[in-house]
Design a protein around this motif. Sequence first.
Motif, mmCIF file in Angstrom:
data_model
loop_
_atom_site.group_PDB
_atom_site.id
_atom_site.type_symbol
_atom_site.label_atom_id
_atom_site.label_comp_id
_atom_site.label_asym_id
_atom_site.label_seq_id
_atom_site.Cartn_x
_atom_site.Cartn_y
_atom_site.Cartn_z
ATOM 1 N N GLN A 182 -6.727 4.274 -5.065
ATOM 2 C CA GLN A 182 -5.687 4.761 -5.964
ATOM 3 C C GLN A 182 -5.858 4.180 -7.365
ATOM 4 O O GLN A 182 -5.732 4.892 -8.374
ATOM 5 C CB GLN A 182 -4.312 4.390 -5.402
ATOM 6 N N GLU B 72 -7.133 1.950 0.511
ATOM 7 C CA GLU B 72 -6.406 3.064 -0.114
ATOM 8 C C GLU B 72 -5.841 2.663 -1.469
ATOM 9 O O GLU B 72 -5.848 3.460 -2.418
ATOM 10 C CB GLU B 72 -5.287 3.524 0.821
ATOM 11 N N SER B 73 -5.346 1.427 -1.587
ATOM 12 C CA SER B 73 -4.832 0.938 -2.858
ATOM 13 C C SER B 73 -5.936 0.849 -3.902
ATOM 14 O O SER B 73 -5.730 1.221 -5.070
ATOM 15 C CB SER B 73 -4.180 -0.434 -2.652
ATOM 16 N N ASN C 266 -8.563 5.907 -9.081
ATOM 17 C CA ASN C 266 -8.126 7.222 -9.567
ATOM 18 C C ASN C 266 -7.290 7.099 -10.840
ATOM 19 O O ASN C 266 -7.332 7.982 -11.707
ATOM 20 C CB ASN C 266 -7.299 7.933 -8.491
ATOM 21 N N TYR C 267 -6.515 6.014 -10.945
ATOM 22 C CA TYR C 267 -5.645 5.820 -12.107
ATOM 23 C C TYR C 267 -6.419 5.541 -13.393
ATOM 24 O O TYR C 267 -5.824 5.506 -14.475
ATOM 25 C CB TYR C 267 -4.663 4.674 -11.852
#
Length: 375
Positions: free
Chosen positions: A151, A147-148, A154-155
């Motif tokens: 993320q 999940e990290s 996505n950033y």
Amino acid sequence: MHGCGFRCAGIILIAATLFGCDKPSPPDSKEAVRPVKSFIVEQADASAIRSFPARIDAGRKADLAFRVAGKVEQLSVKEGDHVEKGQLIATLDITDYKIAYNNRKANFDKTKKDYARAQELVKKGHISKMDYDRLEAEFKGARSALESAQQELNYTKLTAPFKGVIAKRHIENFEEVQAKQVILDLQDITTLEVKFDVPESQLRELQPDRESPESRRRQIPVKVRFSDLPGKSYPLTFREVSTKADAKTQTFQVTYTMQQVDDVTILPGMTATAVVDLSGFLNNGQRHLVPATAVVGDSNLESRAWVIDEQSMTVKSRKVKIGRLLGSRVEILEGLDPGERIVTAGTPFLLEDMQVRLLPDREQAEPRTQELNNQ
């Protein structure tokens, strides 16, 4: 009000002392003419107008930055571009973040399978509860790591948090940037903020009526004017006032808002003049503001002003009722009428019906608007 009363009383006491002290006797000649500085009493509404240097700011603004480091692959906007909420405006090279994601995805898939088998084996008693707990923890850790990684991937895309205009671009394409390094300034200028600094003495005039549901400040008419737009002014709406004075200037920042107008371009960073009309809120608009030096005290400590008869060019003292001391000016509540000329300097040496002459304008006090701004 009590503090102002003490200050006004102090003025009267000083003036009374001057009256009581030995001073040069007036010349014996009846033709002696005393030179004086003077001031024309203004209309009540005119004396309640305040002007302040103001600056324009965006109603909403944000410094945009990536939350991860990397090389800018695409920067699709330039200064002055309008963007919509959610619009993609910049991306980073995702190669390294994609590799990290794939690695964590592989580890997640492995621990997920191990955990699924462990669930069956622990039911049949083929593995211990300790081994089962270890495999479960490994699975949950791998899931969090995946999940990290997702993320961070996505950033690498930067989108506009609200509709606005790109005010400034700090980088170019293909530059290496650090996490949280500002790359764009975004502003929403559909609503603008007009900010100006108010001295302590005049901030009291703008204090809210705490007994009323609506702040008194919201009822005071305030407009903004621009030097290159003569004859035009735009209404403002009260937003907020700081409760802490600036350490250097000892002034308080007041913020009003205005809607963007169609007939002219108004942008953040521009300078303007905020005009505050207090005529309807100060003693029902019936007061006058005059230089504090125009008010003297007689032997009974009563406030008086010297009024000039412009026909005979002689002076007569008149009892006046004073209010608050506001900077270098004092409120006159009763005793003077608009258009009358009063003496502002040389009052301790005047006598009833003494002839005077007015000093040239260049030797008079500074213009009223400048003085009010410096209060």
